[in-house]
Design a protein around this motif. Structure first.
Motif, PDB file in Angstrom:
ATOM      1  N   GLY A 242       0.825  -1.192   0.000  1.00 18.13           N
ATOM      2  CA  GLY A 242       0.000   0.000   0.000  1.00 18.13           C
ATOM      3  C   GLY A 242       0.856   1.237   0.000  1.00 18.13           C
ATOM      4  N   LYS A 243       0.199   2.368  -0.146  1.00 17.59           N
ATOM      5  CA  LYS A 243       0.931   3.642  -0.131  1.00 17.59           C
ATOM      6  C   LYS A 243       1.238   4.039   1.312  1.00 17.59           C
ATOM      7  CE  LYS A 243      -0.916   5.510  -4.376  1.00 17.59           C
ATOM      8  NZ  LYS A 243      -1.588   6.635  -4.997  1.00 17.59           N
ATOM      9  N   LEU A 244       2.332   4.726   1.468  1.00 14.04           N
ATOM     10  CA  LEU A 244       2.709   5.242   2.787  1.00 14.04           C
ATOM     11  C   LEU A 244       2.498   6.749   2.787  1.00 14.04           C
ATOM     12  CD1 LEU A 244       6.056   3.373   3.388  1.00 14.04           C
ATOM     13  CD2 LEU A 244       3.969   3.115   4.684  1.00 14.04           C
ATOM     14  N   PRO A 245       1.691   7.232   3.708  1.00  9.32           N
ATOM     15  CA  PRO A 245       1.556   8.684   3.807  1.00  9.32           C
ATOM     16  C   PRO A 245       2.822   9.264   4.417  1.00  9.32           C
ATOM     17  CG  PRO A 245       0.416   7.637   5.601  1.00  9.32           C
ATOM     18  CD  PRO A 245       0.918   6.528   4.701  1.00  9.32           C
ATOM     19  N   GLY A 246       2.946  10.570   4.407  1.00  7.35           N
ATOM     20  CA  GLY A 246       4.101  11.204   5.027  1.00  7.35           C
ATOM     21  C   GLY A 246       4.153  10.864   6.502  1.00  7.35           C
ATOM     22  N   ILE A 247       5.245  10.253   6.926  1.00  5.55           N
ATOM     23  CA  ILE A 247       5.402   9.823   8.310  1.00  5.55           C
ATOM     24  C   ILE A 247       6.473  10.687   8.965  1.00  5.55           C
ATOM     25  CG2 ILE A 247       6.123   7.904   9.785  1.00  5.55           C
ATOM     26  CD1 ILE A 247       5.008   6.040   7.639  1.00  5.55           C
TER      27      ILE A 247
ATOM     28  N   PHE B 264       9.045   7.113  -0.594  1.00  2.00           N
ATOM     29  CA  PHE B 264      10.015   6.240  -1.242  1.00  2.00           C
ATOM     30  C   PHE B 264      11.140   5.885  -0.268  1.00  2.00           C
ATOM     31  CE2 PHE B 264      13.837   5.582  -3.827  1.00  2.00           C
ATOM     32  CZ  PHE B 264      13.400   4.539  -4.633  1.00  2.00           C
ATOM     33  N   THR B 265      11.629   6.868   0.470  1.00  2.00           N
ATOM     34  CA  THR B 265      12.678   6.649   1.461  1.00  2.00           C
ATOM     35  C   THR B 265      12.175   5.756   2.590  1.00  2.00           C
ATOM     36  OG1 THR B 265      13.613   8.823   0.973  1.00  2.00           O
ATOM     37  CG2 THR B 265      14.273   7.803   3.057  1.00  2.00           C
ATOM     38  N   MET B 266      10.952   6.004   3.050  1.00  3.27           N
ATOM     39  CA  MET B 266      10.383   5.210   4.136  1.00  3.27           C
ATOM     40  C   MET B 266      10.217   3.763   3.716  1.00  3.27           C
ATOM     41  SD  MET B 266       9.606   5.815   7.256  1.00  3.27           S
ATOM     42  CE  MET B 266       9.920   4.241   7.988  1.00  3.27           C
ATOM     43  N   PHE B 267       9.822   3.532   2.477  1.00  2.00           N
ATOM     44  CA  PHE B 267       9.680   2.167   1.983  1.00  2.00           C
ATOM     45  C   PHE B 267      11.025   1.443   2.027  1.00  2.00           C
ATOM     46  CE2 PHE B 267       9.765  -0.965  -1.482  1.00  2.00           C
ATOM     47  CZ  PHE B 267       8.781  -1.820  -1.023  1.00  2.00           C
ATOM     48  N   GLY B 268      12.098   2.131   1.649  1.00  2.00           N
ATOM     49  CA  GLY B 268      13.433   1.538   1.693  1.00  2.00           C
ATOM     50  C   GLY B 268      13.854   1.208   3.113  1.00  2.00           C
ATOM     51  N   ILE B 269      13.536   2.078   4.070  1.00  2.00           N
ATOM     52  CA  ILE B 269      13.865   1.837   5.477  1.00  2.00           C
ATOM     53  C   ILE B 269      13.124   0.603   5.982  1.00  2.00           C
ATOM     54  CG2 ILE B 269      13.612   2.761   7.819  1.00  2.00           C
ATOM     55  CD1 ILE B 269      14.061   5.568   6.553  1.00  2.00           C
ATOM     56  N   ILE B 270      11.843   0.510   5.641  1.00  2.00           N
ATOM     57  CA  ILE B 270      11.029  -0.633   6.068  1.00  2.00           C
ATOM     58  C   ILE B 270      11.590  -1.926   5.486  1.00  2.00           C
ATOM     59  CG2 ILE B 270       8.747  -1.696   5.867  1.00  2.00           C
ATOM     60  CD1 ILE B 270       7.616   1.209   5.928  1.00  2.00           C
ATOM     61  N   LYS B 271      11.956  -1.890   4.231  1.00  2.00           N
ATOM     62  CA  LYS B 271      12.528  -3.069   3.567  1.00  2.00           C
ATOM     63  C   LYS B 271      13.851  -3.462   4.225  1.00  2.00           C
ATOM     64  CE  LYS B 271      14.005  -4.738  -0.933  1.00  2.00           C
ATOM     65  NZ  LYS B 271      14.236  -4.384  -2.332  1.00  2.00           N
TER      66      LYS B 271
ATOM     67  N   ASP C 138       2.647  -3.535   5.664  1.00  2.00           N
ATOM     68  CA  ASP C 138       1.533  -3.847   6.572  1.00  2.00           C
ATOM     69  C   ASP C 138       2.017  -4.080   7.993  1.00  2.00           C
ATOM     70  OD1 ASP C 138      -0.343  -3.607   4.525  1.00  2.00           O
ATOM     71  OD2 ASP C 138      -0.154  -5.714   3.960  1.00  2.00           O
ATOM     72  N   GLN C 139       3.146  -4.776   8.157  1.00  2.00           N
ATOM     73  CA  GLN C 139       3.707  -4.983   9.496  1.00  2.00           C
ATOM     74  C   GLN C 139       4.091  -3.646  10.120  1.00  2.00           C
ATOM     75  OE1 GLN C 139       6.867  -7.628   8.341  1.00  2.00           O
ATOM     76  NE2 GLN C 139       5.825  -9.415   9.166  1.00  2.00           N
ATOM     77  N   PHE C 140       4.694  -2.763   9.322  1.00  2.00           N
ATOM     78  CA  PHE C 140       5.095  -1.458   9.825  1.00  2.00           C
ATOM     79  C   PHE C 140       3.885  -0.635  10.247  1.00  2.00           C
ATOM     80  CE2 PHE C 140       6.218   3.038   9.267  1.00  2.00           C
ATOM     81  CZ  PHE C 140       7.303   3.111  10.129  1.00  2.00           C
ATOM     82  N   ARG C 141       2.819  -0.683   9.457  1.00  2.00           N
ATOM     83  CA  ARG C 141       1.605   0.070   9.806  1.00  2.00           C
ATOM     84  C   ARG C 141       1.021  -0.399  11.126  1.00  2.00           C
ATOM     85  NH1 ARG C 141      -1.390   0.583   4.051  1.00  2.00           N
ATOM     86  NH2 ARG C 141      -0.184   2.371   3.333  1.00  2.00           N
ATOM     87  N   GLU C 142       1.103  -1.713  11.407  1.00  2.00           N
ATOM     88  CA  GLU C 142       0.590  -2.230  12.679  1.00  2.00           C
ATOM     89  C   GLU C 142       1.406  -1.693  13.851  1.00  2.00           C
ATOM     90  OE1 GLU C 142       0.373  -6.476  12.570  1.00  2.00           O
ATOM     91  OE2 GLU C 142      -0.902  -6.467  10.789  1.00  2.00           O
ATOM     92  N   LEU C 143       2.690  -1.404  13.613  1.00  2.00           N
ATOM     93  CA  LEU C 143       3.566  -0.892  14.672  1.00  2.00           C
ATOM     94  C   LEU C 143       3.369   0.593  14.939  1.00  2.00           C
ATOM     95  CD1 LEU C 143       6.817  -2.750  13.626  1.00  2.00           C
ATOM     96  CD2 LEU C 143       5.392  -3.267  15.621  1.00  2.00           C
ATOM     97  N   LEU C 144       2.770   1.319  13.988  1.00  2.00           N
ATOM     98  CA  LEU C 144       2.570   2.767  14.165  1.00  2.00           C
ATOM     99  C   LEU C 144       1.574   3.066  15.274  1.00  2.00           C
ATOM    100  CD1 LEU C 144       2.498   4.148  10.528  1.00  2.00           C
ATOM    101  CD2 LEU C 144       4.244   4.509  12.248  1.00  2.00           C
TER     102      LEU C 144
END
Length: 70
Positions: free
Chosen positions: A2-7, A50-57, A64-70
């Motif tokens: 999914g898309k990541l909003p500005g975090i 784009f940067t956040m996706f790279g950090i998550i990877k 989805d796992q990262f969103r559950e941690l937010l």
């Protein structure tokens, strides 16, 4: 994926701490490690999706796992 909003970088740090990462160094960027992986989080607000996706990877998580941690 999914898309990541500005975090905000503080939100990302808290979520990654819940995933088992600890802050090892801070300056213009925050360096975190879980003993196996090291990730670098910029102190930009908000962090580019784009940067956040790279950090998550790099952390070994899915979006989805990262969103559950937010």
């Amino acid at each position: 994926m999914g898309k990541l909003p500005g975090i905000q970088h503080q939100q990302a740090i808290r979520a990654l701490q819940r995933a088992g990462f600890e802050i090892t160094r801070q300056s213009g960027h925050v360096v975190m490690s879980d003993g196996r992986r090291t990730i670098v989080i910029p102190r930009n607000n908000p962090i580019n999706a784009f940067t956040m996706f790279g950090i998550i990877k790099d952390a070994g998580l899915t979006v989805d796992q990262f969103r559950e941690l937010l």
